[in-house]
Design a protein around this motif. Structure first.
Motif, PDB file in Angstrom:
ATOM      1  N   SER A 278       0.845  -1.210   0.000  1.00  0.00           N
ATOM      2  CA  SER A 278       0.000   0.000   0.000  1.00  0.00           C
ATOM      3  C   SER A 278       0.876   1.255   0.000  1.00  0.00           C
ATOM      4  O   SER A 278       0.552   2.242  -0.647  1.00  0.00           O
ATOM      5  N   ASP A 279       2.038   1.171   0.672  1.00  0.00           N
ATOM      6  CA  ASP A 279       2.991   2.283   0.616  1.00  0.00           C
ATOM      7  C   ASP A 279       3.405   2.548  -0.816  1.00  0.00           C
ATOM      8  O   ASP A 279       3.447   3.693  -1.266  1.00  0.00           O
ATOM      9  N   LEU A 280       3.692   1.434  -1.491  1.00  0.00           N
ATOM     10  CA  LEU A 280       4.155   1.521  -2.878  1.00  0.00           C
ATOM     11  C   LEU A 280       3.088   2.185  -3.739  1.00  0.00           C
ATOM     12  O   LEU A 280       3.376   3.057  -4.562  1.00  0.00           O
ATOM     13  N   LEU A 281       1.831   1.750  -3.529  1.00  0.00           N
ATOM     14  CA  LEU A 281       0.726   2.284  -4.327  1.00  0.00           C
ATOM     15  C   LEU A 281       0.522   3.772  -4.033  1.00  0.00           C
ATOM     16  O   LEU A 281       0.332   4.573  -4.942  1.00  0.00           O
ATOM     17  N   GLN A 282       0.582   4.070  -2.737  1.00  0.00           N
ATOM     18  CA  GLN A 282       0.291   5.450  -2.356  1.00  0.00           C
ATOM     19  C   GLN A 282       1.400   6.411  -2.752  1.00  0.00           C
ATOM     20  O   GLN A 282       1.136   7.552  -3.118  1.00  0.00           O
ATOM     21  N   SER A 283       2.633   5.910  -2.691  1.00  0.00           N
ATOM     22  CA  SER A 283       3.745   6.815  -2.959  1.00  0.00           C
ATOM     23  C   SER A 283       4.064   6.924  -4.445  1.00  0.00           C
ATOM     24  O   SER A 283       5.008   7.602  -4.833  1.00  0.00           O
ATOM     25  N   ALA A 284       3.330   6.175  -5.257  1.00  0.00           N
ATOM     26  CA  ALA A 284       3.591   6.219  -6.700  1.00  0.00           C
ATOM     27  C   ALA A 284       3.345   7.615  -7.222  1.00  0.00           C
ATOM     28  O   ALA A 284       2.272   8.169  -6.992  1.00  0.00           O
ATOM     29  N   ARG A 285       4.384   8.168  -7.898  1.00  0.00           N
ATOM     30  CA  ARG A 285       4.224   9.528  -8.349  1.00  0.00           C
ATOM     31  C   ARG A 285       3.880   9.620  -9.825  1.00  0.00           C
ATOM     32  O   ARG A 285       3.259  10.558 -10.267  1.00  0.00           O
ATOM     33  N   THR A 286       4.308   8.572 -10.568  1.00  0.00           N
ATOM     34  CA  THR A 286       3.963   8.601 -12.002  1.00  0.00           C
ATOM     35  C   THR A 286       2.996   7.465 -12.277  1.00  0.00           C
ATOM     36  O   THR A 286       2.853   6.528 -11.469  1.00  0.00           O
ATOM     37  N   GLU A 287       2.414   7.526 -13.433  1.00  0.00           N
ATOM     38  CA  GLU A 287       1.470   6.494 -13.857  1.00  0.00           C
ATOM     39  C   GLU A 287       2.186   5.143 -13.961  1.00  0.00           C
ATOM     40  O   GLU A 287       1.654   4.113 -13.593  1.00  0.00           O
ATOM     41  N   LYS A 288       3.473   5.197 -14.431  1.00  0.00           N
ATOM     42  CA  LYS A 288       4.232   3.971 -14.624  1.00  0.00           C
ATOM     43  C   LYS A 288       4.524   3.315 -13.267  1.00  0.00           C
ATOM     44  O   LYS A 288       4.381   2.102 -13.120  1.00  0.00           O
ATOM     45  N   GLU A 289       4.913   4.130 -12.296  1.00  0.00           N
ATOM     46  CA  GLU A 289       5.207   3.600 -10.973  1.00  0.00           C
ATOM     47  C   GLU A 289       3.962   2.941 -10.380  1.00  0.00           C
ATOM     48  O   GLU A 289       4.014   1.882  -9.775  1.00  0.00           O
ATOM     49  N   ARG A 290       2.850   3.596 -10.602  1.00  0.00           N
ATOM     50  CA  ARG A 290       1.592   3.064 -10.069  1.00  0.00           C
ATOM     51  C   ARG A 290       1.253   1.737 -10.742  1.00  0.00           C
ATOM     52  O   ARG A 290       0.872   0.766 -10.082  1.00  0.00           O
ATOM     53  N   ALA A 291       1.461   1.694 -12.051  1.00  0.00           N
ATOM     54  CA  ALA A 291       1.168   0.455 -12.803  1.00  0.00           C
ATOM     55  C   ALA A 291       2.073  -0.678 -12.328  1.00  0.00           C
ATOM     56  O   ALA A 291       1.633  -1.820 -12.146  1.00  0.00           O
ATOM     57  N   ASP A 292       3.339  -0.345 -12.102  1.00  0.00           N
ATOM     58  CA  ASP A 292       4.287  -1.370 -11.628  1.00  0.00           C
ATOM     59  C   ASP A 292       3.858  -1.903 -10.264  1.00  0.00           C
ATOM     60  O   ASP A 292       3.854  -3.119 -10.020  1.00  0.00           O
ATOM     61  N   ALA A 293       3.512  -0.985  -9.378  1.00  0.00           N
ATOM     62  CA  ALA A 293       3.090  -1.393  -8.034  1.00  0.00           C
ATOM     63  C   ALA A 293       1.850  -2.255  -8.123  1.00  0.00           C
ATOM     64  O   ALA A 293       1.723  -3.278  -7.451  1.00  0.00           O
ATOM     65  N   GLN A 294       0.948  -1.875  -9.028  1.00  0.00           N
ATOM     66  CA  GLN A 294      -0.297  -2.625  -9.183  1.00  0.00           C
ATOM     67  C   GLN A 294      -0.015  -4.024  -9.712  1.00  0.00           C
ATOM     68  O   GLN A 294      -0.623  -5.007  -9.279  1.00  0.00           O
ATOM     69  N   ARG A 295       0.965  -4.092 -10.631  1.00  0.00           N
ATOM     70  CA  ARG A 295       1.299  -5.410 -11.189  1.00  0.00           C
ATOM     71  C   ARG A 295       1.843  -6.324 -10.101  1.00  0.00           C
ATOM     72  O   ARG A 295       1.537  -7.506 -10.043  1.00  0.00           O
ATOM     73  N   LEU A 296       2.646  -5.772  -9.222  1.00  0.00           N
ATOM     74  CA  LEU A 296       3.197  -6.568  -8.112  1.00  0.00           C
ATOM     75  C   LEU A 296       2.063  -7.081  -7.233  1.00  0.00           C
ATOM     76  O   LEU A 296       2.015  -8.269  -6.873  1.00  0.00           O
ATOM     77  N   VAL A 297       1.132  -6.190  -6.907  1.00  0.00           N
ATOM     78  CA  VAL A 297      -0.001  -6.591  -6.066  1.00  0.00           C
ATOM     79  C   VAL A 297      -0.802  -7.696  -6.755  1.00  0.00           C
ATOM     80  O   VAL A 297      -1.124  -8.727  -6.156  1.00  0.00           O
ATOM     81  N   ASP A 298      -1.071  -7.485  -8.042  1.00  0.00           N
ATOM     82  CA  ASP A 298      -1.850  -8.487  -8.790  1.00  0.00           C
ATOM     83  C   ASP A 298      -1.156  -9.848  -8.760  1.00  0.00           C
ATOM     84  O   ASP A 298      -1.791 -10.885  -8.568  1.00  0.00           O
ATOM     85  N   MET A 299       0.186  -9.791  -8.945  1.00  0.00           N
ATOM     86  CA  MET A 299       0.931 -11.053  -8.974  1.00  0.00           C
ATOM     87  C   MET A 299       0.853 -11.761  -7.625  1.00  0.00           C
ATOM     88  O   MET A 299       0.652 -12.980  -7.554  1.00  0.00           O
ATOM     89  N   LEU A 300       1.011 -11.002  -6.573  1.00  0.00           N
ATOM     90  CA  LEU A 300       0.951 -11.585  -5.234  1.00  0.00           C
ATOM     91  C   LEU A 300      -0.408 -12.225  -4.994  1.00  0.00           C
ATOM     92  O   LEU A 300      -0.518 -13.304  -4.413  1.00  0.00           O
ATOM     93  N   VAL A 301      -1.439 -11.573  -5.492  1.00  0.00           N
ATOM     94  CA  VAL A 301      -2.795 -12.105  -5.315  1.00  0.00           C
ATOM     95  C   VAL A 301      -2.977 -13.367  -6.150  1.00  0.00           C
ATOM     96  O   VAL A 301      -3.416 -14.404  -5.668  1.00  0.00           O
ATOM     97  N   ARG A 302      -2.552 -13.248  -7.434  1.00  0.00           N
ATOM     98  CA  ARG A 302      -2.740 -14.358  -8.361  1.00  0.00           C
ATOM     99  C   ARG A 302      -2.010 -15.599  -7.866  1.00  0.00           C
ATOM    100  O   ARG A 302      -2.517 -16.712  -7.911  1.00  0.00           O
ATOM    101  N   GLN A 303      -0.823 -15.395  -7.376  1.00  0.00           N
ATOM    102  CA  GLN A 303      -0.030 -16.539  -6.929  1.00  0.00           C
ATOM    103  C   GLN A 303      -0.376 -16.940  -5.502  1.00  0.00           C
ATOM    104  O   GLN A 303       0.266 -17.818  -4.935  1.00  0.00           O
ATOM    105  N   ARG A 304      -1.333 -16.347  -4.927  1.00  0.00           N
ATOM    106  CA  ARG A 304      -1.797 -16.671  -3.569  1.00  0.00           C
ATOM    107  C   ARG A 304      -0.624 -16.715  -2.602  1.00  0.00           C
ATOM    108  O   ARG A 304      -0.423 -17.675  -1.865  1.00  0.00           O
TER     109      ARG A 304
END
Lengths: 287, 233
Positions: free
Chosen positions: A249-275
């Motif tokens: 959530s720190d990563l998501l909140q501190s994202a300053r650019t769209e790319k950073e936010r997308a990267d953080a989101q991808r990490l979250v998605d992966m963690l969820v997908r891989q349980r």
């Protein structure tokens, strides 16, 4: 370097014999397809229980790279007991000054690592020199050796051709075998030495070999201990689910650019997908 | 000097001791001892030419039960120089006393294995410097090997059953070579006649000799004829 292990010093070199039986399993069982009994990755037969002498070649790190087994022809040996068929039904030679050598092999896998056969040839010749000199020193004049055509070619190529054969070549299981005669004269030993350019004393003292093996075992122990310590250290920094959630959530909140936010989101998605952790859905909802 | 051929003399204890004396004379040794066990006959044999007081002390002290030159050396396939034996309490116990009797620990044991689980040992000693010993051993060891097997085989044939079991099993090649030797051919000639190397003739001749319990080729020829294995000419 060469060491002779027999009934008198085998208690000190159990680890070496174990390595040797494993090498024999790889060579005679796996590579050559001989009909040998392999138990637990070790090739051991009835003649190994008769206190034979083993001439064993080691590399500088104390690995067994070659070996051969010797028995007296006056007592039980392979030609009198299991290889009789090679002698066309004739009784075997029996002499105080004739030894039988069997299970000659070299660890080509380990030695051909550099892509050439140089090390293989060197180790083969060193073993031949060691066994001929050991026999000669013991008052033995000749060796009868049970070999396959491959070893026979190797002997010929190393200026160590048998001076004759006894009986005839016979199919033993998947491979042909033959009984060849070699003299233990200085001339023959010198020929092999000249061929391989080996001029040093090939034998190592028992104490030298023991020290080398102990050092090797110590290093192996050290490595295992270090790996265990590393594994333990990794365990210590294992993070909790909360920490991952907070990090994400720190990563998501501190994202300053769209790319950073997308990267953080991808990490979250992966963690969820891989349980990675069941609390991950909380993260998803928190975005 | 020539060694007596044990195969042709009466198997009495003194002929074995005489043989050991001859071995010592011929090979410049101080003492010789033979010990062997025959599981077929269930017998143990021992002959030594050590001085009587040491023999008596050895037996009285029960050294035959701990002597490493017997128990350890017999499991080797190669001659065991006594320097190779571990200097443990048993070694010291035997050799401390031995030295009091003037017996040296400079020696070696030649182990012999026979075909029927029988084992034997020929031990020899000589009180001399290491250099002298090493030179002597290198010189006599091939012949001592043959002598050890000769004594062992002879001792092992001292009962009827073992003698029957040990009827000489000569190969066709061995008989053929002995036959040509009986006809007066030299080893070189025999090789040429049979189209085999001189070395092949030699190794078969040696094997044939030993199977016939003979120390020399003429003895072997004589015995082969007597047994009907080759023809007299």
């Amino acid at each position: 370097m060469i060491i002779v292990v027999d009934a008198l010093n085998k208690d000190r070199f159990g680890d070496l014999l174990d390595q040797m039986f494993q090498l024999r399993a790889r060579v005679f069982g796996d590579r050559l397809g001989w009909e040998v009994t392999i138990t637990n990755g070790r090739e051991i037969d009835q003649f190994d229980h008769l206190d034979p002498a083993y001439v064993i070649g080691l590399d500088d790190d104390g690995n067994v790279v070659s070996c051969v087994r010797a028995l007296q022809t006056t007592g039980p040996h392979m030609l009198s007991d299991v290889f009789q068929v090679l002698l066309d039904g004739e009784p075997p030679l029996r002499s105080a000054t004739l030894w039988e050598s069997t299970r000659f092999c070299v660890d080509t896998q380990r030695l051909a690592g550099d892509g050439t056969m140089k090390a293989v040839s060197w180790a083969t010749c060193e073993l031949m020199i060691g066994s001929l000199e050991y026999a000669r020193r013991s008052g033995i004049s000749d060796i009868i050796t049970v070999i396959d055509p491959v070893v026979n070619r190797v002997l010929k190529r190393s200026d160590n051709a048998p001076y004759d054969y006894v009986g005839s070549t016979k199919q033993m299981g998947k491979v042909p075998a033959m009984a060849a005669l070699l003299d233990c004269t200085e001339e023959r030993i010198n020929r092999v030495r000249a061929f391989a350019n080996i001029h040093h004393d090939v034998f190592a003292e028992d104490d030298t070999v023991r020290a080398l093996l102990d050092r090797k075992a110590q290093i192996a122990e050290q490595i295992v201990a270090e790996m265990a310590a590393e594994a333990e250290a990794e365990e210590e920094i294992r993070v909790t689910a909360e920490e991952i959630r907070d990090y994400c959530s720190d990563l998501l909140q501190s994202a300053r650019t769209e790319k950073e936010r997308a990267d953080a989101q991808r990490l979250v998605d992966m963690l969820v997908r891989q349980r990675i952790h069941p609390t991950m859905p909380v993260l998803v909802h928190s975005r | 000097m020539e060694l007596i051929d044990l195969g042709s003399v009466a198997k009495r204890e003194d002929s074995f001791i005489t043989f050991l004396d001859q071995v010592c004379d011929r090979f410049e040794l101080d003492h010789a001892a033979y010990a062997g066990s025959n599981p077929v006959a269930g017998t143990i044999h021992g002959y030594v030419n050590y001085p009587e007081p040491w023999k008596a002390h050895y037996v009285k002290s029960g050294f035959h039960r701990i002597d490493p030159t017997l128990h350890k050396a017999s499991r080797s396939i190669a001659p065991v120089d006594w320097r190779r034996l571990e200097r443990d309490s048993q070694f010291h116990q035997v050799f401390r006393d031995a030295s009091d009797f003037g017996i040296t620990d400079r020696g070696l044991t030649i182990p012999v294995r026979g075909p029927y689980g029988d084992t034997g040992m020929l031990s020899v000693t000589r009180n001399c410097s290491v250099a002298e010993w090493d030179k002597l051993v290198a010189h006599i060891i091939p012949e001592l090997q043959s002598v050890a097997v000769h004594v062992h085989d002879t001792v092992m044939r001292s009962d009827v059953l073992s003698r029957a079991l040990r009827y000489p099993a000569l190969s066709t090649r061995e008989r053929e070579i002995l036959q040509w030797v009986a006809a007066g051919k030299s080893q070189q000639d025999v090789g040429d006649i049979l189209g085999i190397s001189h070395r092949t003739v030699e190794v078969h001749l040696r094997s044939g000799r030993e199977k016939l319990y003979a120390l020399t080729t003429p003895q072997a020829v004589g015995r082969a004829i007597a047994l009907g294995l080759i023809y007299p000419l």
